[in-house]
Design an enzyme around this catalytic site. Structure first.
Site, mmCIF file in Angstrom:
data_model
loop_
_atom_site.group_PDB
_atom_site.id
_atom_site.type_symbol
_atom_site.label_atom_id
_atom_site.label_comp_id
_atom_site.label_asym_id
_atom_site.label_seq_id
_atom_site.Cartn_x
_atom_site.Cartn_y
_atom_site.Cartn_z
ATOM 1 N N HIS A 33 0.842 -1.193 0.000
ATOM 2 C CA HIS A 33 0.000 0.000 0.000
ATOM 3 C C HIS A 33 0.879 1.245 0.000
ATOM 4 O O HIS A 33 1.798 1.368 0.811
ATOM 5 C CB HIS A 33 -0.897 -0.007 1.243
ATOM 6 C CG HIS A 33 -1.968 1.040 1.233
ATOM 7 N ND1 HIS A 33 -3.142 0.891 0.529
ATOM 8 C CD2 HIS A 33 -2.035 2.255 1.835
ATOM 9 C CE1 HIS A 33 -3.894 1.966 0.717
ATOM 10 N NE2 HIS A 33 -3.244 2.807 1.493
ATOM 11 N N MET A 37 0.213 11.645 -0.517
ATOM 12 C CA MET A 37 -0.367 12.824 0.130
ATOM 13 C C MET A 37 0.237 14.087 -0.493
ATOM 14 O O MET A 37 1.436 14.126 -0.775
ATOM 15 C CB MET A 37 -0.090 12.802 1.630
ATOM 16 C CG MET A 37 -0.545 11.541 2.339
ATOM 17 S SD MET A 37 -0.219 11.617 4.117
ATOM 18 C CE MET A 37 -0.582 9.935 4.599
ATOM 19 N N MET A 68 -4.443 10.412 -1.738
ATOM 20 C CA MET A 68 -5.051 11.361 -0.793
ATOM 21 C C MET A 68 -4.648 12.761 -1.232
ATOM 22 O O MET A 68 -3.811 13.422 -0.617
ATOM 23 C CB MET A 68 -4.585 11.057 0.631
ATOM 24 C CG MET A 68 -5.173 9.774 1.176
ATOM 25 S SD MET A 68 -4.701 9.473 2.896
ATOM 26 C CE MET A 68 -3.233 8.506 2.625
ATOM 27 N N ASP A 175 -8.286 1.088 6.316
ATOM 28 C CA ASP A 175 -6.974 1.703 6.511
ATOM 29 C C ASP A 175 -7.038 2.638 7.705
ATOM 30 O O ASP A 175 -7.802 3.602 7.698
ATOM 31 C CB ASP A 175 -6.589 2.488 5.250
ATOM 32 C CG ASP A 175 -5.198 3.107 5.331
ATOM 33 O OD1 ASP A 175 -4.514 2.931 6.355
ATOM 34 O OD2 ASP A 175 -4.799 3.770 4.352
#
Length: 218
Positions: A33, A37, A68, A175
């Site tokens: 994963h 960001m 994100m 998550d």
């Protein structure tokens, strides 16, 4: 129900990233994963496409890339070409979510949508049948090491019920704060893909023991 663990490199040791990835692979991890960001949608800034490329060269495991970011549409092509096997965007960041999902799939990449703790699962109603993965954030995104939000369990159950009702094989991923302590409740609620950062990379007995102990609970 198949269940997978996806160690999050947000908690990995970047002085030895390749070794950490190989340790995850050896221990039986299923995906890797990657939390991207941008410093806008969430406070921190993390990984660009070059890190995804480096991970692709370092492991044979599928790369589960979580954007994100404030403007995911502008980044999808770069991360797809860098080697993402799955790209997950936030519903909260997408003005035209259906279009964004199709954009991801146009690169032959599996498409996921994530929702934050304060977002109702009802926002997925019109797109869930197009998704390969739904990601429920069980902490507020932007930082590793946060505590699991118990109210997330109701949301996980609701989404699992909808996946079953429609006869889909969509992955239901969680998550945030996932560990041996929180895993039983999340399993019971119906999740089947588990992102774990601190619980894997900062386990006192090492990465391989951490992954083995988590997978034993499956």
């Amino acid at each position: 129900m198949n269940r997978v663990i996806a160690p999050s490199i947000l908690s990995a040791n970047f002085e030895n990233l390749k070794q950490d990835l190989l340790a995850c692979e050896k221990a039986g991890a299923d995906w890797i994963h990657v939390d991207v960001m941008d410093g806008h949608f969430v406070p921190n800034i993390t990984f660009g496409p070059l890190i995804v490329e480096a991970c692709k060269r370092s492991t044979s495991l599928p790369l589960d890339v979580h954007l994100m970011v404030e403007d995911p549409d502008s980044m999808i092509e770069a991360y797809a070409k860098a080697g993402a096997d799955r790209l997950t965007v936030h519903q909260e960041a997408c003005v035209h979510l259906d279009r964004t999902i199709q954009h991801i799939k146009s690169f032959n990449v599996k498409a996921g949508v994530s929702i934050n703790p304060a977002t109702s699962p009802i926002v997925l109603t019109e797109v869930i049948d197009q998704l390969d993965l739904v990601l429920v954030m069980t902490v507020n995104p932007g930082f590793g090491g946060q505590s699991f939000i118990p109210n997330s369990l109701k949301k996980i159950r609701t989404i699992r019920q909808e996946i079953r009702r429609l006869g889909l094989d969509t992955w239901l991923e969680v998550d945030g704060g996932i560990s041996q302590a929180t895993l039983p409740a999340v399993l019971e609620a119906g999740a089947n893909a588990f992102v774990a950062g601190n619980a894997v990379f900062n386990h006192p007995e090492g990465i391989e023991t951490a992954i083995r102990k988590i997978k034993e609970m499956f």
